[in-house]
Design a protein around this motif. Structure first.
Motif, PDB file in Angstrom:
ATOM      1  N   GLU A  60       0.986  -1.182   0.029  1.00 13.60           N
ATOM      2  CA  GLU A  60       0.078   0.075  -0.164  1.00 13.60           C
ATOM      3  C   GLU A  60       0.976   1.329  -0.200  1.00 13.60           C
TER       4      GLU A  60
ATOM      5  N   ALA B 273       2.602   1.819  -3.838  1.00 15.02           N
ATOM      6  CA  ALA B 273       1.690   2.575  -4.103  1.00 15.02           C
ATOM      7  C   ALA B 273       1.614   3.607  -4.669  1.00 15.02           C
ATOM      8  N   TRP B 274       1.571   4.128  -2.495  1.00 15.00           N
ATOM      9  CA  TRP B 274       1.133   5.845  -2.353  1.00 15.00           C
ATOM     10  C   TRP B 274       2.569   6.171  -3.057  1.00 15.00           C
TER      11      TRP B 274
ATOM     12  N   LYS C  50       5.312   5.345  -5.969  1.00 17.32           N
ATOM     13  CA  LYS C  50       5.684   5.048  -6.877  1.00 17.32           C
ATOM     14  C   LYS C  50       4.125   6.013  -8.268  1.00 17.32           C
ATOM     15  N   ALA C  51       2.876   6.019  -7.301  1.00 17.59           N
ATOM     16  CA  ALA C  51       1.918   6.780  -8.042  1.00 17.59           C
ATOM     17  C   ALA C  51       2.076   7.899  -8.646  1.00 17.59           C
ATOM     18  N   ARG C  52       3.980   8.399  -7.821  1.00 19.20           N
ATOM     19  CA  ARG C  52       3.974  10.378  -8.149  1.00 19.20           C
ATOM     20  C   ARG C  52       5.214  10.440  -9.256  1.00 19.20           C
TER      21      ARG C  52
ATOM     22  N   THR D 277       6.620   7.657 -13.181  1.00 14.38           N
ATOM     23  CA  THR D 277       6.677   6.615 -14.216  1.00 14.38           C
ATOM     24  C   THR D 277       7.055   5.388 -13.431  1.00 14.38           C
TER      25      THR D 277
ATOM     26  N   THR E  91      10.697   6.046 -11.520  1.00 16.04           N
ATOM     27  CA  THR E  91      10.912   5.270 -10.265  1.00 16.04           C
ATOM     28  C   THR E  91      12.498   4.371 -10.693  1.00 16.04           C
TER      29      THR E  91
END
Length: 145
Positions: free
Chosen positions: A119, A122-123, A125-127, A129, A133
């Motif tokens: 979780e 995901a938070w 890496k959502a920032r 591409t 990353t």
């Protein structure tokens, strides 16, 4: 963000370390919120995960691999043992060392922690591409390696 009366950071915005500190703070706050119900720290989770992946690893090797001093490592292992997440045994290969193993309770806690990590990741890496990353990990590794 802290700003002066005119809205500028008076040069701080150009300091790389300043941005790393702010980024670390944001990541740490989110991690803490995500793990609030588990009552585990980042170092405890990392230690538990490492022991689960390498049963019988010595306490010294946990500290070395996670770049923690002996006192910190001992404190973490003691805390995890108190919670019945780890058990110590005398090493079969070197009687001076403590071999570490994850207990059933530790396996359950680690499974829950891995869910929280997914979780949290995901938070974060959502920032970025996937390519960003990968590059970010590469660049950060240059600082800590």
């Amino acid at each position: 963000m802290i700003e002066s009366k005119d809205g500028a950071l008076n040069g701080l915005e150009d300091i790389l370390g300043f941005h790393i500190r702010l980024a670390h703070g944001a990541v740490y706050r989110h991690f803490t919120e995500t793990f609030a119900n588990l009552d585990l720290t980042q170092k405890q989770v990392s230690s538990l995960w490492l022991v689960a992946e390498t049963p019988g690893i010595s306490q010294i090797d946990v500290g070395t691999q996670l770049r923690m001093d002996r006192a910190t490592t001992m404190s973490i292992v003691n805390r995890l043992q108190e919670r019945d997440y780890l058990r110590r045994e005398r090493s079969a290969s070197d009687g001076r060392k403590q071999a570490l193993y994850v207990t059933e309770a530790g396996k359950a806690a680690l499974a829950e922690a891995k869910h929280c990590i997914a979780e949290h990741e995901a938070w974060l890496k959502a920032r970025f591409t996937p390519a960003e990353t990968e590059k970010l990990v590469e660049m950060l590794a240059r600082i800590h390696d």
